[in-house]
Structures are given as C-alpha cells and as structure tokens.
Design a protein around this motif. Structure first.
Motif, short mmCIF file in Angstrom:
data_model
loop_
_atom_site.label_atom_id
_atom_site.label_comp_id
_atom_site.label_asym_id
_atom_site.label_seq_id
_atom_site.Cartn_x
_atom_site.Cartn_y
_atom_site.Cartn_z
N TYR A 1 0.86 -1.19 0.00
CA TYR A 1 0.00 0.00 0.00
C TYR A 1 0.89 1.24 0.00
O TYR A 1 1.73 1.42 0.89
CB TYR A 1 -0.92 0.01 1.22
CG TYR A 1 -1.81 1.24 1.27
CD1 TYR A 1 -2.89 1.36 0.41
CD2 TYR A 1 -1.55 2.28 2.16
CE1 TYR A 1 -3.70 2.49 0.43
CE2 TYR A 1 -2.35 3.41 2.19
CZ TYR A 1 -3.43 3.51 1.32
OH TYR A 1 -4.21 4.63 1.34
N PRO B 1 0.45 5.23 -0.10
CA PRO B 1 -0.53 6.32 0.00
C PRO B 1 -0.33 7.41 -1.06
O PRO B 1 -1.31 7.90 -1.64
CB PRO B 1 -0.31 6.87 1.42
CG PRO B 1 0.33 5.75 2.16
CD PRO B 1 1.16 5.01 1.17
N GLU C 1 -1.57 6.30 -4.32
CA GLU C 1 -3.04 6.27 -4.31
C GLU C 1 -3.58 7.68 -4.58
O GLU C 1 -4.54 7.85 -5.34
CB GLU C 1 -3.55 5.76 -2.96
CG GLU C 1 -3.29 4.29 -2.71
CD GLU C 1 -4.26 3.38 -3.45
OE1 GLU C 1 -5.24 3.87 -4.04
OE2 GLU C 1 -4.03 2.15 -3.43
N TYR D 1 -10.05 3.61 -4.97
CA TYR D 1 -10.02 2.85 -3.71
C TYR D 1 -11.40 2.73 -3.04
O TYR D 1 -11.92 1.63 -2.88
CB TYR D 1 -9.03 3.49 -2.73
CG TYR D 1 -8.69 2.58 -1.57
CD1 TYR D 1 -7.49 1.88 -1.55
CD2 TYR D 1 -9.57 2.41 -0.51
CE1 TYR D 1 -7.18 1.03 -0.50
CE2 TYR D 1 -9.28 1.56 0.54
CZ TYR D 1 -8.07 0.87 0.54
OH TYR D 1 -7.77 0.02 1.58
N ARG E 1 -5.51 0.15 3.20
CA ARG E 1 -5.51 1.48 3.81
C ARG E 1 -5.90 1.38 5.28
O ARG E 1 -6.91 0.72 5.62
CB ARG E 1 -6.50 2.39 3.07
CG ARG E 1 -6.60 3.80 3.66
CD ARG E 1 -7.58 4.64 2.85
NE ARG E 1 -7.05 4.92 1.51
CZ ARG E 1 -7.75 5.51 0.54
NH1 ARG E 1 -9.01 5.88 0.77
NH2 ARG E 1 -7.20 5.72 -0.64
#
Length: 548
Positions: A218, A220, A223, A344, A381
């Motif tokens: 993941y 961030p 994203e 997401y 997340r």
C-alpha cells in the motif's frame, strides 16, 4: 507457528516504563490475561490490539507481527535446506530466536539469502559453461593451442638429431602458440570478470518484493496520484479506452495503433503490446483483450503524468541495483494504473456490496480476473481495509512467477507450491473459478480461489499459453464472500490437507508428494511415492462465467 507478538508487546511496555498492571487496566483487561498475551500463550488482535497500541503510543502495525511472521517463514525455509541437514532445531527455538534476538534472526536470514543467490549464480555459470557458444569456442581454441605446444615440445625432447633450423621452427611454433594461449586466457578472464562485476549481490526481484511487502503493498502517495489522474480522465469523458486514447494524443502526442502484427520496427516480437518512445506510438495486437488495452493505456498515462513521483519511490535504499529499480518502476507504474482503474473507496464499496464476487467486479470495471485480484490485495488502507488476501501466479509449467504473502500463510517465493493447491487444478479448467478449503499441518484453515486465463492466439501457429492466479484468505472471512456460500465451513474433516511446498511439508505420509521431505527437525522421512500419478482431490468449481 504464530509470530511473537507478546514478546514484542512486553518489550515496548518496558521501554516506556509501564507496569503490567497499569497497561492491563488501561486496555480494559486483567493483568493475568495480559501476562498470558506477553508470554505468547494467548493470541491478540482486533479492537484489543488497537487499544494496547494506543496506550503504548505506537502504530498497530508495530504489534501486528506480520514482519516477524514473514521472518519465521523465511527461517523455516532455511532450516529445510539440505546444507542444514542433521542440525536438530525445535520449532519453539526458532520462535524464541525471532522474539528475543530479532537482529540476529535478520542477520541469519540475510546470510541465507546471500547463500541462495550465490548458489543460483553457481548454477548459472555451470549452465553457461555447458551452453555458452563463446566459452565453448574459447575453450576449444585453448585446447588446440595447448596441444600444439605440447606436440612441439615432445618432438624437441624426443628427436635428438633435429637440425638447428628445425629446432628454431619448433621453438617459433611454441612461442607463437603460447602467445595465442595467453591472449585467449586474458579474454576468458575478462569475460568472467565482467560477469562477476555485473552480478548483483541479491536477486533484483527479491529486492522489489522486499520493498512492496515492507510497505504492506500500500503506497498512499501513489493512491493520491491515481485519484487525481482518475479525476482528470473523467473530466475529459467516460473512463475507458476512448478517453484514454484521446488524452494521450492531446497531452503527449502519443498515437494508439491496433494491428494484426507488431508495430513497424518490432516485427518478430511476441508481446501483445508495446510502446515506441521515439515514434510516440503505443501498439496492440488485435488479439489483445479490451481489459489489457485499457490497463496498459492507463499505465502509460500514469508514467507520463506521474513519472517523477514513481521515480521518488524507486530511489529507495532497499533497491541496490539498476535492475531492481527498473523492475520496481514497472511494478509501481502498474500499481498507479490499478489504483486509477479501481478507485479505492468506490472499488472497496463495490467489493463489499457484491461479497467480493470477482466476476461482477470484472464486468463493472471492464477488467480482467488478475487485475481485480491484484487490486483486492492492495486494499490495505489503515481503518479502511478490505479482506486481507494473499496472491500467487504460476506459469503453465507450474513455476511461481509472482506472489504476495499473507501473514500466517507461507507462500513459496520461487519454484513450485504444494501440488494440491487449487492454482494447479485451475489450469485444467481455464476460465472457471475454482474454490478450495484447505487445512495446513498446524490446523490453520484457508479458502483458496483459483482461475487460469488463456492468452489470445494471434495465429494458427501460435502456441496456447495460460497463467493461473490464486487468491487466499483466512477461512474466518469466507462468510463475507460469495465463494463461501454452499461450503461446509464448520467441518474441518472435509478440508483438503495441504502444505506449503513438498520440501517444507511435514505430512510424511502424503501420497501426492513430488519431492522428498527434508530433515528439518532431525526426523527421517518415510515416503510412499505412488508409481502411477493419482487424481488430485477436485476443488469445488464455482459456476461463474469466463472472461468475455
């Protein structure tokens, strides 16, 4: 073998000068129960783990035990190596090593990885000596010159009545052959020196794996970049191939071509797509699926738009070679593309609404099974997580080509997994989702989902090719998924007994074993290998449809 969460919790508590009774009172549990947790006699998770982490003022990831679990899995593989044969190590000792001496365990792990890489290099050089035409030619030339020198020397020594002129001729021959032999030796040494200088200390793919797993798959900032890119695309029109093609042309002067053959200048390549940066042309074979075209166009747009941000992630201290950085760049560009195709929050909501029905998600987002599976794995997340999945992909030979582990579930990094896993059965039913409830020797139970996707054939002479993908999750999450319906989840007797790989599996009597079990804990294997292959237990097929 559970990760030593309790030991780590106790260390963090003592670092902060907290008494066991004080922390127990703040977390809302009894001191005796906290004592059991700290001695790894009770598992902890969920809301209780969050409260304890909050009281200690640290992130919950620090107490989750995922890193320790992965280290335990890696060290278990170390102990299965034939080099360690005869060394008896109790399972609890390995647990104590990771819990009490984590830096020593990590050092041992790094040494083993160095040994594995060195062994792979030795095998590579051995194969090169057997098949490399340059080495073969050099060695034959060396042998020829040695033979000439030896023959001339034998003649001079064994024929006493040679004239002075004849002796000079043979001496000239020896001198000439020796000079040629010296030049060939220098060329051979330079060839090996170059190979040694260019060989990385660790596998580039393993370095990239460490980066992705270290971030829990993941990222961030990536994203956020994907969310921004998605908004730009939707501002120009409906998300899809047409709008992506339009944006690439308007913003970056990139043209998209679809043809029966590869783009001019790339004939003979077997890829389904490619990008010619000089001519600013991205091309696809006509057999390339719509899902692949959409994903690759999104990926190219992501690279051209957010290339600098991807570069920042690639320049990570865990990536020590240019090769590892190139592989990481492609992987992270694909990450941005997946996050753009599957926004997401929207995607997580759809997944939960449709009980993680991959075929419904695939149709809703015009994507492939593997693309959806990849995105499900990245739903990590904090405070907005999906079901934690492990991911595995295998080629037609059964060799593992991509993996993302799940804490507690040991996935092989390379080679082959357990032959009973559904990822191999899926290869016999391309396009169909198969499901399988499995149980490992430690009693852990998982739900496996597998599907094989054939590659589109460009011509009659093209060879059929498929890859198999598997998702794995703890059986506790099965009731949240459509794939758990109709299964007798409360009856472990119906589970398929499996292991991680044949080498690491402790099921000594397994009749499906393909490799001899290694002497991990000082026990001798007792195998019953069938002379004729038997049919594997058939996984329960899910009636979902195939890719369009």
């Amino acid at each position: 073998m559970p990760a030593p969460i309790g030991t780590k919790l106790r260390q963090q508590r003592k670092l902060r000068g907290l008494l066991q009774a004080d922390l127990a009172r703040a977390a809302g549990i009894s001191p005796s129960y906290l004592n059991l947790i700290e001695n790894d006699k009770r598992q902890v998770g969920g809301a209780l783990l969050l409260r304890i982490a909050s009281e200690l003022g640290i992130e919950v990831e620090e107490l989750s035990g995922e890193k320790e679990q992965r280290l335990l899995d890696e060290l278990s593989e170390l102990l299965s190596d034939p080099v360690i044969g005869g060394v008896k190590v109790e399972p609890g000792q390995l647990h104590d090593l990771v819990a009490q001496l984590p830096t020593v365990a990590q050092a041992l792990h790094r040494l083993y990885r160095g040994y594995v890489d060195a062994s792979a290099s030795v095998e590579t050089f051995a194969n090169r000596l057997k098949s490399d035409p340059l080495l073969s030619r050099l060695l034959h030339q060396i042998l020829s010159h040695v033979t000439a020198v030896r023959s001339s020397g034998e003649i001079i020594r064994s024929v006493p009545d040679l004239s002075r002129l004849q002796q000079h001729r043979f001496l000239d021959t020896i001198d000439r052959e020796a000079r040629s032999l010296s030049d060939l030796a220098r060329a051979l040494i330079a060839y090996f020196d170059q190979s040694v200088r260019t060989r990385p200390a660790l596998s580039p793919v393993r370095e990239v794996d460490d980066l992705i797993i270290g971030e829990n798959n993941y990222f961030p900032r990536l994203e956020d970049a994907a969310a921004s890119l998605r908004a730009e695309i939707e501002a120009a029109g409906d998300f899809g191939e047409a709008t992506l093609t339009q944006l690439l042309a308007q913003r970056f002067a990139v043209q998209v071509q679809v043809a029966f053959a590869a783009h001019a200048g790339h004939e003979g390549l077997s890829q389904d797509f490619g990008f010619n940066a000089e001519e600013r042309v991205v091309w696809f074979q006509r057999t390339t699926s719509m899902a692949t075209r959409q994903f690759q166009l999104t990926r190219l747009l992501a690279e051209l738009t957010h290339g600098e941000l991807i570069d920042e992630h690639v320049h990570d201290r865990r990536l020590t070679t240019a090769s590892a950085q190139r592989i990481a760049y492609r992987a992270l560009a694909s990450y941005v593309a997946g996050a753009t195709v599957f926004p997401y929050s929207r995607f997580l909501g759809d997944a939960q609404t449709h009980q993680y029905d991959i075929d419904r998600l695939r149709q809703a987002y015009a994507a492939s099974f593997e693309q959806v599976a990849h995105r499900l794995v990245t739903l990590r997340r904090p405070n907005q997580q999906g079901i934690p999945f492990g991911f595995l992909r295998a080629d037609p030979a059964g060799r593992l080509t991509k993996h993302f582990p799940l804490p507690g579930l040991q996935l092989a990094n390379t080679g082959h997994a357990c032959p009973l896993w559904v990822i191999y059965a899926a290869a016999h039913s391309p396009g169909q989702i198969l499901r399988q409830v499995v149980q490992f020797p430690d009693g852990a139970r998982y739900l496996f989902l597998g599907r094989a996707t054939p590659r589109g054939l460009a011509s009659y002479h093209a060879q059929p090719f498929h890859s198999s993908v598997m998702l794995a999750c703890d059986l506790l999450h099965a009731d949240r998924m459509v794939y758990g319906q109709g299964l007798k989840l409360d009856d472990p007797a119906l589970d398929v007994p499996v292991g991680p790989t044949c080498r690491l599996c402790i099921r000594r009597e397994c009749e499906y074993r393909q490799e001899e079990a290694l002497d991990v804990f000082g026990e001798r294997p007792n195998l019953r290998l069938p002379l004729v292959p038997r049919d594997f237990p058939a996984p329960d097929p899910d009636p979902a449809g195939a890719d369009s």
